[in-house]
Design a protein around this motif. Structure first.
Motif, PDB file in Angstrom:
ATOM      1  N   TYR A  23       0.835  -1.211   0.000  1.00  0.00           N
ATOM      2  CA  TYR A  23       0.000   0.000   0.000  1.00  0.00           C
ATOM      3  C   TYR A  23       0.863   1.252   0.000  1.00  0.00           C
ATOM      4  CZ  TYR A  23      -4.446  -2.307   1.031  1.00  0.00           C
ATOM      5  OH  TYR A  23      -5.590  -3.056   0.964  1.00  0.00           O
ATOM      6  N   THR A  24       0.387   2.268  -0.693  1.00  0.00           N
ATOM      7  CA  THR A  24       0.963   3.597  -0.541  1.00  0.00           C
ATOM      8  C   THR A  24       0.285   4.249   0.664  1.00  0.00           C
ATOM      9  OG1 THR A  24      -0.714   4.681  -1.914  1.00  0.00           O
ATOM     10  CG2 THR A  24       1.280   3.862  -3.042  1.00  0.00           C
ATOM     11  N   GLN A  25       0.875   5.321   1.157  1.00  0.00           N
ATOM     12  CA  GLN A  25       0.234   6.056   2.251  1.00  0.00           C
ATOM     13  C   GLN A  25      -1.144   6.538   1.830  1.00  0.00           C
ATOM     14  OE1 GLN A  25       3.371   8.944   2.831  1.00  0.00           O
ATOM     15  NE2 GLN A  25       4.036   7.942   4.719  1.00  0.00           N
ATOM     16  N   GLU A  26      -1.248   7.024   0.613  1.00  0.00           N
ATOM     17  CA  GLU A  26      -2.515   7.555   0.115  1.00  0.00           C
ATOM     18  C   GLU A  26      -3.579   6.465   0.029  1.00  0.00           C
ATOM     19  OE1 GLU A  26       0.474   7.941  -1.431  1.00  0.00           O
ATOM     20  OE2 GLU A  26       0.834  10.081  -1.077  1.00  0.00           O
ATOM     21  N   ALA A  27      -3.202   5.313  -0.517  1.00  0.00           N
ATOM     22  CA  ALA A  27      -4.168   4.226  -0.684  1.00  0.00           C
ATOM     23  C   ALA A  27      -4.652   3.689   0.656  1.00  0.00           C
ATOM     24  CB  ALA A  27      -3.561   3.109  -1.524  1.00  0.00           C
ATOM     25  N   LEU A  28      -3.740   3.531   1.604  1.00  0.00           N
ATOM     26  CA  LEU A  28      -4.145   3.027   2.910  1.00  0.00           C
ATOM     27  C   LEU A  28      -5.023   4.039   3.635  1.00  0.00           C
ATOM     28  CD1 LEU A  28      -4.149   0.811   4.983  1.00  0.00           C
ATOM     29  CD2 LEU A  28      -1.937   1.634   5.808  1.00  0.00           C
ATOM     30  N   ALA A  29      -4.663   5.305   3.567  1.00  0.00           N
ATOM     31  CA  ALA A  29      -5.490   6.342   4.192  1.00  0.00           C
ATOM     32  C   ALA A  29      -6.904   6.326   3.624  1.00  0.00           C
ATOM     33  CB  ALA A  29      -4.851   7.716   3.999  1.00  0.00           C
ATOM     34  N   GLU A  30      -6.999   6.179   2.320  1.00  0.00           N
ATOM     35  CA  GLU A  30      -8.320   6.139   1.678  1.00  0.00           C
ATOM     36  C   GLU A  30      -9.127   4.939   2.167  1.00  0.00           C
ATOM     37  OE1 GLU A  30     -10.157   5.594  -2.772  1.00  0.00           O
ATOM     38  OE2 GLU A  30      -8.324   6.766  -2.558  1.00  0.00           O
ATOM     39  N   ARG A  31      -8.491   3.782   2.249  1.00  0.00           N
ATOM     40  CA  ARG A  31      -9.185   2.576   2.738  1.00  0.00           C
ATOM     41  C   ARG A  31      -9.646   2.742   4.182  1.00  0.00           C
ATOM     42  NH1 ARG A  31      -8.453  -2.658   0.791  1.00  0.00           N
ATOM     43  NH2 ARG A  31     -10.120  -3.030   2.276  1.00  0.00           N
ATOM     44  N   LEU A  32      -8.877   3.519   4.974  1.00  0.00           N
ATOM     45  CA  LEU A  32      -9.220   3.736   6.379  1.00  0.00           C
ATOM     46  C   LEU A  32     -10.224   4.869   6.578  1.00  0.00           C
ATOM     47  CD1 LEU A  32      -5.637   3.398   7.889  1.00  0.00           C
ATOM     48  CD2 LEU A  32      -7.510   1.747   8.108  1.00  0.00           C
ATOM     49  N   GLY A  33     -10.475   5.634   5.517  1.00  0.00           N
ATOM     50  CA  GLY A  33     -11.417   6.753   5.625  1.00  0.00           C
ATOM     51  C   GLY A  33     -10.833   7.954   6.342  1.00  0.00           C
TER      52      GLY A  33
END
Length: 74
Positions: A23-33
């Motif tokens: 995961y990128t930081q951006e992708a993980l943040a998006e998945r976490l809301g």
């Protein structure tokens, strides 16, 4: 005096867990809301992580929560 070392230690663990799962930081943040900036603050040790978010990170990364070392807000 030991606080920065502890923060650096946990941020590496959080980053390592994220990178291990691709995961990128951006992708993980998006998945976490959450915002990317909020997630980056976790990795940099600028803020503490709430316990329920540790479980959310573990769920998204398909890991046991105890594999992700972070200082939490109790």
């Amino acid at each position: 005096m030991n606080e920065p070392i502890l923060q650096a230690d946990y941020s590496l663990s959080l980053k390592a867990a994220r990178v291990e799962r691709g995961y990128t930081q951006e992708a993980l943040a998006e998945r976490l809301g959450i915002t990317t900036r909020s997630y980056i603050k976790w990795e940099n040790g600028e803020v503490l992580v709430k316990p329920y978010m540790v479980y959310a990170v573990a769920y998204v990364l398909k890991m046991e929560p105890d594999r992700i070392r972070v200082p939490i807000v109790s």
